[in-house]
Each structure stands twice: as structure tokens, then as C-alpha cells.
Design a protein around this motif. Structure first.
Motif, short mmCIF file in Angstrom:
data_model
loop_
_atom_site.label_atom_id
_atom_site.label_comp_id
_atom_site.label_asym_id
_atom_site.label_seq_id
_atom_site.Cartn_x
_atom_site.Cartn_y
_atom_site.Cartn_z
N ALA A 1 0.82 -1.21 0.00
CA ALA A 1 0.00 0.00 0.00
C ALA A 1 0.86 1.26 0.00
CB ALA A 1 -0.91 -0.01 1.23
N LYS A 2 2.15 1.14 -0.25
CA LYS A 2 3.06 2.29 -0.18
C LYS A 2 3.19 2.99 -1.53
CE LYS A 2 5.82 0.49 3.66
NZ LYS A 2 5.52 1.60 4.57
N GLY A 3 2.06 3.19 -2.19
CA GLY A 3 2.09 3.83 -3.49
C GLY A 3 2.46 5.29 -3.44
N GLY A 4 2.44 5.90 -2.26
CA GLY A 4 2.79 7.31 -2.15
C GLY A 4 4.22 7.62 -2.50
N ILE A 5 5.09 6.61 -2.63
CA ILE A 5 6.48 6.84 -2.99
C ILE A 5 6.57 7.50 -4.37
CG2 ILE A 5 6.77 4.57 -4.04
CD1 ILE A 5 9.37 6.54 -1.97
N VAL A 6 5.54 7.29 -5.20
CA VAL A 6 5.51 7.95 -6.51
C VAL A 6 5.55 9.47 -6.33
CG1 VAL A 6 4.09 8.38 -8.55
CG2 VAL A 6 4.29 6.06 -7.63
N VAL A 7 4.73 9.97 -5.41
CA VAL A 7 4.68 11.41 -5.16
C VAL A 7 5.99 11.90 -4.56
CG1 VAL A 7 3.50 13.22 -3.84
CG2 VAL A 7 2.18 11.34 -4.85
N ALA A 8 6.50 11.16 -3.57
CA ALA A 8 7.68 11.60 -2.84
C ALA A 8 8.92 11.66 -3.73
CB ALA A 8 7.93 10.68 -1.64
N VAL A 9 9.14 10.64 -4.54
CA VAL A 9 10.36 10.59 -5.34
C VAL A 9 10.33 11.64 -6.45
CG1 VAL A 9 9.59 8.84 -7.01
CG2 VAL A 9 12.01 9.04 -6.44
N GLN A 10 9.15 11.89 -7.00
CA GLN A 10 9.05 12.93 -8.03
C GLN A 10 9.32 14.31 -7.43
OE1 GLN A 10 5.93 11.29 -11.37
NE2 GLN A 10 5.10 12.44 -9.67
N ARG A 11 8.80 14.54 -6.22
CA ARG A 11 9.01 15.82 -5.56
C ARG A 11 10.48 16.00 -5.19
NH1 ARG A 11 4.78 18.67 -2.78
NH2 ARG A 11 5.63 20.48 -1.70
N GLU A 12 11.13 14.91 -4.79
CA GLU A 12 12.52 14.98 -4.35
C GLU A 12 13.46 15.28 -5.51
OE1 GLU A 12 15.82 14.99 -2.00
OE2 GLU A 12 13.76 14.80 -1.28
N LEU A 13 13.25 14.60 -6.65
CA LEU A 13 14.19 14.72 -7.76
C LEU A 13 13.75 15.72 -8.81
CD1 LEU A 13 15.19 11.01 -8.48
CD2 LEU A 13 16.38 12.69 -7.10
N GLY A 14 12.48 16.01 -8.86
CA GLY A 14 12.00 16.88 -9.91
C GLY A 14 11.94 16.21 -11.26
N VAL A 15 11.96 14.88 -11.29
CA VAL A 15 11.84 14.12 -12.54
C VAL A 15 10.68 13.14 -12.39
CG1 VAL A 15 14.28 14.34 -13.11
CG2 VAL A 15 13.50 12.38 -11.79
N PRO A 16 10.04 12.78 -13.49
CA PRO A 16 8.83 11.96 -13.41
C PRO A 16 9.11 10.47 -13.29
CG PRO A 16 9.25 12.56 -15.68
CD PRO A 16 10.32 13.24 -14.87
N VAL A 17 8.15 9.76 -12.72
CA VAL A 17 8.11 8.31 -12.81
C VAL A 17 7.62 7.96 -14.21
CG1 VAL A 17 7.00 6.20 -11.98
CG2 VAL A 17 7.72 7.96 -10.36
N LYS A 18 8.42 7.18 -14.94
CA LYS A 18 8.08 6.87 -16.33
C LYS A 18 7.61 5.44 -16.53
CE LYS A 18 10.83 10.43 -18.59
NZ LYS A 18 11.75 10.76 -19.72
N LEU A 19 8.12 4.53 -15.71
CA LEU A 19 7.75 3.12 -15.86
C LEU A 19 7.48 2.53 -14.48
CD1 LEU A 19 10.55 2.09 -18.40
CD2 LEU A 19 8.12 2.30 -18.95
N ILE A 20 6.59 1.56 -14.43
CA ILE A 20 6.32 0.85 -13.17
C ILE A 20 6.32 -0.64 -13.43
CG2 ILE A 20 5.04 2.70 -12.02
CD1 ILE A 20 2.46 1.35 -12.92
N GLY A 21 6.81 -1.39 -12.45
CA GLY A 21 6.79 -2.85 -12.50
C GLY A 21 5.88 -3.38 -11.41
N LEU A 22 4.98 -4.26 -11.81
CA LEU A 22 3.96 -4.74 -10.86
C LEU A 22 4.00 -6.25 -10.66
CD1 LEU A 22 0.93 -2.59 -12.05
CD2 LEU A 22 2.35 -2.23 -10.04
N GLY A 23 5.08 -6.90 -11.03
CA GLY A 23 5.12 -8.35 -10.85
C GLY A 23 6.41 -8.94 -11.38
N GLU A 24 6.48 -10.28 -11.33
CA GLU A 24 7.69 -11.00 -11.74
C GLU A 24 7.63 -11.47 -13.18
OE1 GLU A 24 10.28 -11.16 -9.83
OE2 GLU A 24 9.23 -10.15 -8.19
N GLY A 25 6.48 -11.31 -13.84
CA GLY A 25 6.35 -11.77 -15.22
C GLY A 25 7.20 -10.98 -16.19
N ALA A 26 7.49 -11.59 -17.34
CA ALA A 26 8.36 -10.95 -18.33
C ALA A 26 7.74 -9.67 -18.88
CB ALA A 26 8.65 -11.92 -19.47
N ASP A 27 6.43 -9.57 -18.92
CA ASP A 27 5.76 -8.40 -19.48
C ASP A 27 5.07 -7.56 -18.41
OD1 ASP A 27 6.45 -8.93 -22.19
OD2 ASP A 27 4.91 -10.47 -22.27
#
Length: 401
Positions: free
Chosen positions: A358-384
Motif C-alpha cells: 500500500a506504499k504507493g505514495g512513494i511515486v509522489v515523494a520521489v518525483q518531488r525529491e528529484l523533480g523528474v517523473p516516474v516513467k515506468l512501473i513494475g507490478l510483478g515478476e512476469g516478463a511483461d
């Protein structure tokens, strides 16, 4: 004297009778038939006939598996044999980006909406006193939204709720969605730059700390590009981890991407340089360079990462420097991000392992810290299980339907 002679005669007669009985019993047993021919031990063995060979245990096991039907009536199990020598390698066809987004949204919704549902429950209370607003703050901080972003969101919610007055569930959801989208950002360019206008190939360097899934992410990104019709060369510049080059090459072979590698413990900058050189000679669209998983506390290793960047830029400027972060590390990931940003110009974030937390808020925090966007997300162990980050889909997954 006559008596002795008579005794000897009787003894001879008795012995003769007994001998006859023994011989007679032996003659009654059948003798084995004589051989029809005498084998020639000098003759060579006969050639075996195809199809008459004895079945080996492996053949028997394979036949048994192939012939037995499954209990549910489905087709028999197929035995997968490795390709033989000289057989062509069958390339995998990666799932298109559009198709995987639908599946990833559903998975994100199942794993992430604890944050949004918790906020909606608190905001739905009849009386929003100070204790309730403190609970809202705690919920956001626990989700790694960050102190500054939490305070900003709570202040905005306080003002909007006061003006709104009566709050229906639909109004609350729309309100929360709007404020979260402001934090995440909808007006940022999240495209992974791989198509420079004036040259080929596009050059992407992937960096990150050990254990974040950096090499795996590089391989998955290659699949995304191949699925979109691009040609790719992989540069295995992580020469310090023994299995890194093998792992990356395996990812490449699955989709037909060429991998450039060097000797173990060799110079990473040299491998990166050669990868770009070969990519230009082959005329591919993109070169992806996987670097070593640097410990951000090791100044020498971080300096070496800067060297890799400088050497690559002798060919052409880097189009992207993607920092891979593990979403489950929370605020520790921000410490890593700061150090990497000081060494190389980070242009985008890849957040892995967003599933099951449930720690999805890291998206907000890391963007605010670096000033660069989240471009890709990984949601599992599958190849795709790697997809472009979409703010609207992400927020909708957070707050649920």
C-alpha cells in the motif's frame, strides 16, 4: 569256507541290483535338446533394426506421459524437449504495451487501494475533528507520500471539505481524486526518450542500487521496445556481478536482441562504449546499457558510474538515464535517489515491486525529491509486467471504484 564264499556272492548280487536301480532312474530324466547349430563367436553382431530397439527408461516415461489423459478430460501433457544442435531459436513475441496496461491496472487496483479506501473512510466521518485529520496524515505518511506532500494534501482537503459542506461518497471520491492527481502530476512528459531526431540509435542508461531489479528491468524494457517494433542492442556493463551479463543476454536472446559483454570484472565503461559502437554499426534503434548495482555509500563506485556516462557520450549524448527504485524501500529509496542524481543527470524513474504493497505514495515523494517523473512501473515478476506510468490509472487504482 563255503559260508564266506556264499556271503561274498550275496553281497555282489545286492550291489549289482542297487546299481541297476540308480542307472534306471537316471535314464528316465529327459536330456536337453542338442543345439541346432554351433554359434560362431568370431562373427560380428547383427545390425539392430530401427523400431526394435529396447525402450529406455526415459522413452518409457515419455510414452507414459504422452499417452495418459488428464483427470479433467483435457489434452494429454506435451513433453517439451530442448532444441537440438543446429535448430533455430524460437523467439518470444512480447505482449503489446496496450494489452499489458489493462492487466496491470487491475493488479494495481487490487494491491494499492488500501491507501485510497482508508482516506475515503476517514473523510466520510460525520465530524472531521483534529484527531481525524491526524489519522489522515498518518495514513499518508505510512504510504510514503512524504511530509511536505502530506501537509500540502491535508491542507487542500481541509479547505475543500469546509467549502463542500455535506459530503456524499461520490463527491468525496471526486475530491480526493482531483487532489491526488495534482500531487502526482498530469502535465509531465513521461515518454521514455528512445528516438532522437538527428541520429540513431537512441541511448538509454539504467542505474540503481543492488537488489532493485535493475538488470531485470533492462531486459523487460527491451521487450517493451521490441513489442513496439524497435530493434535493440543490450550493453552488459555490470561486470562485477558474475551472473549479470548472463542474465541480460538471456533476456536479449528471448526477443532477438544482441548483447555486448566483456570479461568478468572488466572495465564497465569499455563495455558501454563498445555497445554503442556496435549499435551504430548494426543500425539498431536503441541501445540499453545496464550498469552495476552501485552502493550509494561507495564514492569510488559512484565516480565510476560517472565515467561510464562520460565515455558513452563520446559517441553521442545519452537520451535517458533511468533510475530503478524498489517501491517497498520507501524513504530509503529517496536517499539513494539523491546520491545518484548528484553523479548522473537522472531523467526518469522506474518503480519496481509496486504490487502487494500500500506504499504507493512513494511515486509522489520521489518525483518531488528529484523533480523528474516516474516513467515506468513494475507490478510483478512476469516478463511483461513492466508498463508506462499513467497518473490517472494510478490514482484510480489507489482510491478504487
Amino acid at each position: 569256507m563255503e559260508t564266506v564264499i556264499l556271503a561274498v556272492v550275496i553281497a555282489v548280487v545286492v550291489l549289482g541290483a542297487l546299481g541297476g536301480l540308480v542307472v534306471g532312474s537316471r535314464r528316465k530324466k529327459p536330456l536337453p535338446p542338442p543345439p541346432t547349430s554351433v554359434p560362431d563367436i568370431t562373427a560380428p553382431p547383427a545390425e539392430p533394426h530401427i523400431g526394435d530397439e529396447a525402450e529406455t527408461p526415459r522413452d518409457e516415461a515419455r510414452r507414459t506421459i504422452e499417452e495418459v489423459d488428464l483427470p479433467d478430460g483435457s489434452a494429454p501433457v506435451a513433453v517439451e524437449e530442448p532444441p537440438g544442435v543446429g535448430e533455430p531459436l524460437v523467439l518470444e513475441v512480447p505482449e503489446p504495451t496496450a494489452g499489458r496496461l489493462v492487466r496491470l491496472r487491475a493488479r494495481l487496483s487490487r494491491s494499492q487501494n488500501a491507501l485510497g479506501q482508508g482516506l475515503l473512510t476517514l473523510l466520510s466521518r460525520e465530524h472531521l475533528d483534529e484527531d481525524t485529520w491526524e489519522e489522515i496524515e498518518d495514513t499518508l505518511l505510512t504510504a510514503d507520500v512524504g511530509v511536505a506532500s502530506t501537509q500540502e494534501l491535508v491542507d487542500a482537503l481541509r479547505e475543500r471539505v469546509k467549502v463542500l459542506g455535506t459530503r456524499t461518497p461520490q463527491e468525496l471520491r471526486a475530491l480526493l481524486r482531483e487532489e491526488l492527481l495534482k500531487l502526482v502530476g498530469t502535465d509531465v512528459d513521461r515518454t521514455v526518450k528512445t528516438e532522437p531526431e538527428d541520429r540513431k540509435p537512441g541511448i538509454v542508461m539504467v542505474v540503481g542500487v543492488n537488489g532493485t531489479g535493475k538488470t531485470t528491468t533492462t531486459g523487460k524494457l527491451a521487450r517493451v521496445l521490441v513489442a513496439d517494433g524497435r530493434t535493440v542492442v543490450l550493453g552488459a556493463a555490470d561486470t562485477f556481478r558474475a551472473a549479470a551479463a548472463d542474465q541480460l543476454q538471456t533476456w536479449g536472446e528471448r526477443v532477438g536482441a544482441h548483447t555486448v559483454r566483456g570479461p568478468e570484472a572488466g572495465d564497465p565503461a569499455s563495455v558501454a562504449f563498445d555497445a554503442v559502437k556496435e549499435g551504430k554499426e548494426m543500425g539498431v534503434d536503441v541501445v540499453l546499457i545496464d550498469t552495476a548495482g552501485r552502493l550509494h555509500t561507495k564514492t569510488g563506485l559512484m565516480d565510476e558510474l560517472g565515467k561510464v556516462k562520460r565515455v558513452v557520450e563520446k559517441h553521442a549524448p545519452l537520451d535517458e538515464v533511468l533510475l530503478v527504485l524498489d517501491a517497498t524501500t520507501g524513504q530509503n529509496g529517496l536517499v539513494q535517489a539523491r546520491v545518484f542524481a548528484e553523479v548522473v543527470d537522472i531523467t526518469g524513474i522506474v518503480l519496481t515491486k509496486l504490487d502487494g504493497t500500500a506504499k504507493g505514495g512513494i511515486v509522489v515523494a520521489v518525483q518531488r525529491e528529484l523533480g523528474v517523473p516516474v516513467k515506468l512501473i513494475g507490478l510483478g515478476e512476469g516478463a511483461d509486467d513492466l508498463a508506462p506510468f499513467e497518473p490517472e490509472a494510478f490514482v484510480d487504482a489507489l482510491i478504487g471504484d
